[in-house]
Scaffold this active site. Structure first.
Site, mmCIF file in Angstrom:
data_model
loop_
_atom_site.group_PDB
_atom_site.id
_atom_site.type_symbol
_atom_site.label_atom_id
_atom_site.label_comp_id
_atom_site.label_asym_id
_atom_site.label_seq_id
_atom_site.Cartn_x
_atom_site.Cartn_y
_atom_site.Cartn_z
ATOM 1 N N TYR A 190 0.826 -1.200 0.000
ATOM 2 C CA TYR A 190 0.000 0.000 0.000
ATOM 3 C C TYR A 190 0.860 1.249 0.000
ATOM 4 O O TYR A 190 2.065 1.194 0.239
ATOM 5 C CB TYR A 190 -0.953 -0.001 1.191
ATOM 6 C CG TYR A 190 -0.343 0.402 2.512
ATOM 7 C CD1 TYR A 190 -0.582 1.662 3.055
ATOM 8 C CD2 TYR A 190 0.462 -0.479 3.235
ATOM 9 C CE1 TYR A 190 -0.031 2.037 4.277
ATOM 10 C CE2 TYR A 190 1.004 -0.121 4.446
ATOM 11 C CZ TYR A 190 0.763 1.149 4.974
ATOM 12 O OH TYR A 190 1.308 1.503 6.169
ATOM 13 N N ARG A 224 7.886 4.072 -5.003
ATOM 14 C CA ARG A 224 8.030 3.085 -3.927
ATOM 15 C C ARG A 224 7.016 1.954 -4.081
ATOM 16 O O ARG A 224 7.311 0.797 -3.775
ATOM 17 C CB ARG A 224 7.889 3.750 -2.565
ATOM 18 C CG ARG A 224 8.188 2.789 -1.409
ATOM 19 C CD ARG A 224 8.245 3.484 -0.072
ATOM 20 N NE ARG A 224 6.976 4.118 0.267
ATOM 21 C CZ ARG A 224 6.788 4.854 1.361
ATOM 22 N NH1 ARG A 224 7.776 5.052 2.213
ATOM 23 N NH2 ARG A 224 5.603 5.400 1.602
ATOM 24 N N ARG A 253 -8.095 -20.760 -1.727
ATOM 25 C CA ARG A 253 -6.962 -20.459 -0.844
ATOM 26 C C ARG A 253 -5.809 -21.409 -1.126
ATOM 27 O O ARG A 253 -5.997 -22.627 -1.198
ATOM 28 C CB ARG A 253 -7.410 -20.596 0.614
ATOM 29 C CG ARG A 253 -6.364 -20.171 1.635
ATOM 30 C CD ARG A 253 -6.883 -20.397 3.046
ATOM 31 N NE ARG A 253 -5.976 -19.861 4.070
ATOM 32 C CZ ARG A 253 -4.882 -20.480 4.507
ATOM 33 N NH1 ARG A 253 -4.562 -21.683 4.025
ATOM 34 N NH2 ARG A 253 -4.120 -19.920 5.437
ATOM 35 N N LYS A 278 6.584 -1.921 1.755
ATOM 36 C CA LYS A 278 5.426 -1.338 2.443
ATOM 37 C C LYS A 278 4.219 -2.256 2.248
ATOM 38 O O LYS A 278 3.347 -2.019 1.419
ATOM 39 C CB LYS A 278 5.139 0.069 1.925
ATOM 40 C CG LYS A 278 4.224 0.887 2.839
ATOM 41 C CD LYS A 278 4.160 2.318 2.376
ATOM 42 C CE LYS A 278 3.206 3.140 3.226
ATOM 43 N NZ LYS A 278 3.717 3.381 4.606
ATOM 44 N N GLU A 320 12.360 2.177 14.005
ATOM 45 C CA GLU A 320 11.466 3.255 13.567
ATOM 46 C C GLU A 320 10.221 3.248 14.438
ATOM 47 O O GLU A 320 10.068 2.400 15.326
ATOM 48 C CB GLU A 320 11.084 3.075 12.096
ATOM 49 C CG GLU A 320 10.450 1.738 11.783
ATOM 50 C CD GLU A 320 10.375 1.456 10.281
ATOM 51 O OE1 GLU A 320 10.459 2.406 9.482
ATOM 52 O OE2 GLU A 320 10.220 0.281 9.919
#
Length: 287
Positions: A32, A51, A101, A151, A183
Site C-alpha cells: 500500500y 516506492r 486459498r 510497504k 522506527e
C-alpha cells in the site's frame, strides 16, 4: 458518502466489495501507499508511486493494471469526486483473488491484481495540535518480519504497538532491535544532538520513507548536519530534541520517551523549522 475506486470503477463506498478469496485478506499478500493531499493537491505523488512499484517488484507481484499516468488521474479524480481539500489517499494492491486459498502464488496470467483506492478527509492536516506540541512515545521490542523496506499491508504488530502506547498514556511507540531504534509504528524516527540530526540508515530494517528522503534533503540544503546511523534509547533520552516523519504527520516533535522528557520536554528549534520548510517546499511542488 465517499466515492472509492475498486478495480477500474468508481463507486459509493457502501457498494465496494472485494472477494473473500483475495490474497490480501487471506495472506496479507499486498502492498500500500498513502499520499497526502493539501489544498486539493497531491504531495510527493511521484515518490509514492516509485516506492509502490519497488514494493511490488520485491514481492514478485504482477505490474499494475494501469500506467502511472493513469494512476495519477485516479488520485485526482478521487480528490474531485470527494471534494477533498486536506487529507490522504490510500492505495492498496494485492496479488488478487484466485478463487480459492493456496500458499502458492496464483498464475499472474490468470489472476489480476486487486487495486483499491479511498480517501480520508483530515481538515487542517498541516496544522495539527501534535505537529505544534509534540507527542509522547514508548519503546517496545521490534517483532516484525525482516523486510520492513517493503510497504506491505502486514500491519498487525504496528497496530499492537499503537495500542501499547495508548495503554501507557503515550501517542506512539518506537521499536527497538539489537539495542537500537528501528522506527516508529508508522513513521521514521530521529534525534537531534548538538544541532546534528541523527536517523537510522536505509536498509531492510526500516521503511524507506518518502517524507524522510525529502526532509533530509531539505535539512542538508538548509546547512543542517545529518548523520545516518542507528541510535539507542539512552541516546534518545539524552538528546536535545527528537521527532518523527511520515506522509501524514509530516515532521512532528517527540517530547517524551518512556516517561523521560526529551530536552526541555517541549518542541525544540530544529523539528518545527524542518516542518515549516517541508510544508513550504512540498506545497510548491504539489500536483
Amino acid at each position: 458518502m465517499r466515492t472509492v475506486y475498486v478495480n477500474g470503477e468508481y463507486m459509493p463506498e457502501t457498494q465496494a466489495t472485494v472477494s473473500i478469496f483475495d490474497r490480501g485478506f487471506l495472506m496479507a499478500d499486498g502492498v500500500y501507499e498513502v499520499t497526502s493531499v493539501l489544498d486539493g493537491k497531491l504531495i510527493d505523488f511521484d515518490g509514492h508511486a516509485a516506492r509502490l512499484e519497488r514494493s511490488m517488484i520485491e514481492l514478485d507481484m504482477p505490474a499494475l493494471p494501469i500506467t502511472m499516468a493513469e494512476l495519477l488521474e485516479v488520485h485526482r479524480e478521487l480528490v474531485r469526486r470527494n471534494d477533498l481539500s486536506d487529507g490522504m489517499i490510500y492505495l492498496q494492491v494485492t496479488r488478487g483473488a484466485p478463487g480459492d486459498r493456496d500458499f502458492v502464488f496464483p498464475d499472474p496470467e490468470e489472476t489480476a491484481p486487486t487495486m483499491v483506492l479511498f480517501t480520508q478527509s483530515k481538515p487542517g492536516l498541516a496544522d495539527s495540535a501534535t505537529g505544534r506540541n509534540g507527542i509522547k512515545v514508548i519503546s517496545i521490542d521490534d517483532l516484525r518480519w525482516g523486510r520492513r523496506d517493503i510497504k506491505t499491508v502486514q500491519l498487525l504488530y504496528p497496530s499492537m504497538g499503537k495500542m501499547m502506547a495508548l495503554a501507557a498514556g503515550a501517542d506512539d511507540a518506537w521499536m527497538v532491535e539489537d539495542g537500537h531504534v528501528t522506527e516508529g509504528t508508522s513513521n521514521n524516527a530521529y534525534i537531534v544532538k548538538d544541532g546534528r540530526i541523527i536517523t537510522r540508515q536505509l536498509s531492510t530494517d526500516i521503511l524507506h520513507g518518502i517524507t524522510r528522503a525529502a526532509v533530509l534533503r531539505f535539512a542538508r540544503e538548509a546547512q543542517m548536519e545529518v548523520e545516518e546511523r542507528a541510535f539507542t534509547i539512552d541516546e534518545a533520552k539524552q538528546a536535545d530534541e527528537a521527532f518523527i516523519t511520515s506522509a501524514s504527520a509530516f515532521v512532528t516533535p517527540v517530547i517524551d520517551l518512556d516517561g523521560t522528557p526529551i530536552g526541555t520536554g517541549q518542541p525544540g528549534p530544529v523539528a518545527p523549522r524542518l516542518r515549516e520548510i517541508y510544508l513550504e517546499e512540498v506545497r510548491k511542488a504539489a500536483i
